[in-house]
Design a protein around this motif. Structure first.
Motif, PDB file in Angstrom:
ATOM      1  N   SER A 100      56.483 -42.261  49.077  1.00 21.66           N
ATOM      2  CA  SER A 100      57.662 -41.624  48.484  1.00 21.66           C
ATOM      3  C   SER A 100      57.879 -42.126  47.061  1.00 21.66           C
ATOM      4  N   ASN A 101      58.548 -41.301  46.240  1.00 22.42           N
ATOM      5  CA  ASN A 101      58.864 -41.686  44.870  1.00 22.42           C
ATOM      6  C   ASN A 101      59.943 -42.768  44.869  1.00 22.42           C
ATOM      7  N   VAL A 102      59.687 -43.845  44.137  1.00 25.43           N
ATOM      8  CA  VAL A 102      60.666 -44.925  44.026  1.00 25.43           C
ATOM      9  C   VAL A 102      61.109 -45.138  42.578  1.00 25.43           C
ATOM     10  N   GLY A 103      60.570 -44.350  41.658  1.00 23.25           N
ATOM     11  CA  GLY A 103      60.960 -44.499  40.268  1.00 23.25           C
ATOM     12  C   GLY A 103      60.192 -43.546  39.377  1.00 23.25           C
ATOM     13  N   SER A 104      60.246 -43.790  38.071  1.00 26.06           N
ATOM     14  CA  SER A 104      59.553 -42.936  37.107  1.00 26.06           C
ATOM     15  C   SER A 104      59.361 -43.696  35.806  1.00 26.06           C
ATOM     16  N   THR A 105      58.484 -43.178  34.964  1.00 26.24           N
ATOM     17  CA  THR A 105      58.282 -43.727  33.626  1.00 26.24           C
ATOM     18  C   THR A 105      57.815 -42.611  32.701  1.00 26.24           C
ATOM     19  N   LYS A 106      58.074 -42.782  31.412  1.00 23.99           N
ATOM     20  CA  LYS A 106      57.566 -41.870  30.398  1.00 23.99           C
ATOM     21  C   LYS A 106      56.516 -42.604  29.573  1.00 23.99           C
ATOM     22  N   HIS A 107      55.551 -41.848  29.044  1.00 25.21           N
ATOM     23  CA  HIS A 107      54.544 -42.491  28.210  1.00 25.21           C
ATOM     24  C   HIS A 107      53.916 -41.493  27.251  1.00 25.21           C
ATOM     25  N   LEU A 108      53.320 -42.031  26.200  1.00 22.76           N
ATOM     26  CA  LEU A 108      52.493 -41.269  25.269  1.00 22.76           C
ATOM     27  C   LEU A 108      51.148 -41.974  25.152  1.00 22.76           C
ATOM     28  N   PRO A 109      50.036 -41.198  25.256  1.00 23.56           N
ATOM     29  CA  PRO A 109      48.699 -41.812  25.210  1.00 23.56           C
ATOM     30  C   PRO A 109      47.862 -41.359  24.015  1.00 23.56           C
ATOM     31  N   PRO A 110      48.294 -41.597  22.758  1.00 24.60           N
ATOM     32  CA  PRO A 110      47.445 -41.175  21.634  1.00 24.60           C
ATOM     33  C   PRO A 110      46.057 -41.801  21.729  1.00 24.60           C
ATOM     34  N   THR A 111      45.054 -40.981  21.438  1.00 19.93           N
ATOM     35  CA  THR A 111      43.665 -41.400  21.620  1.00 19.93           C
ATOM     36  C   THR A 111      42.833 -40.995  20.404  1.00 19.93           C
ATOM     37  N   VAL A 112      42.070 -41.938  19.878  1.00 17.48           N
ATOM     38  CA  VAL A 112      41.160 -41.664  18.752  1.00 17.48           C
ATOM     39  C   VAL A 112      39.730 -41.722  19.270  1.00 17.48           C
TER      40      VAL A 112
END
Length: 211
Positions: A100-112
């Motif tokens: 079950s879902n117990v939380g969340s997070t946001k992210h950005l994955p810039p990649t070169v």
């Protein structure tokens, strides 16, 4: 039957390659800039990460956002690329709670990455490419029912494979897949609890414009 993201991307890439059979053979040249934009799906690895001495096993689910990249042709068959996207948001699952879902997070994955076009200059309409580089991922807005969660930023290797198919002068469609080595050190209530291994595949369908 619901198709998983890997199968969807393979079908899309094959379909785009079929389109390429009738597409004009337009070359990328040294000094060209290629802008690609479309939709991107981040699909974390399926394994749970054991943290807090095995007290919790956590993993993140998938998300789809707008994705874009800009590439510069250093030679006729080599480019340097920057991958970007709108922020991804992932639910966090815990095996101790039945997934079950117990939380969340946001992210950005810039990649070169640096990419190689092996068929450049050979008159083929479709333009496959492979590449490798570095991913930087930053996290924020971490929320979890287990306490105050913090995920450190991650730096890791990245790899890519893709194909572009010209539609007309300057315009193309394409698909790409990336692998990113993302491992975030985690803290719960200010105490280190281990490393969360995300290691996602990133799939993208895009329209491109070169100039």
């Amino acid at each position: 039957m619901k198709l998983n993201p890997i199968r969807q991307s393979l079908i899309a890439a094959l379909s785009i390659s079929v389109i390429g059979a009738a597409a004009p053979a337009v070359a990328y040249d040294k000094g060209d800039t290629i802008v690609r934009g479309g939709i991107a799906s981040v699909v974390p690895g399926g394994s749970y990460s054991s943290v807090a001495g095995g007290a919790y096993d956590l993993r993140a689910d998938s998300d789809i956002q707008a994705g874009a990249s800009i590439s510069y042709m250093m030679t006729d068959n080599m480019s340097v690329n920057l991958l970007a996207a709108t922020p991804f948001e992932h639910d966090i699952e815990a095996s101790q709670f039945g997934g079950s879902n117990v939380g969340s997070t946001k992210h950005l994955p810039p990649t070169v990455t640096v990419s190689w076009f092996p068929l450049s200059g050979q008159g083929f309409a479709f333009k496959p490419y492979v590449g490798a580089g570095v991913n930087y991922t930053t996290f924020w807005d971490e929320e979890i029912a287990l306490g105050d969660l913090n995920l450190d930023d991650s730096v890791g290797l990245a790899a890519q494979v893709g194909v572009d198919v010209p539609l007309a002068e300057n315009w193309s469609v394409g698909a790409a897949a990336y692998y990113a080595d993302i491992e975030a050190d985690a803290e719960l209530d200010g105490n280190p609890i281990g490393t969360v291994e995300i290691d996602p595949m990133i799939y993208r369908l895009h329209v491109g414009y070169s100039f």
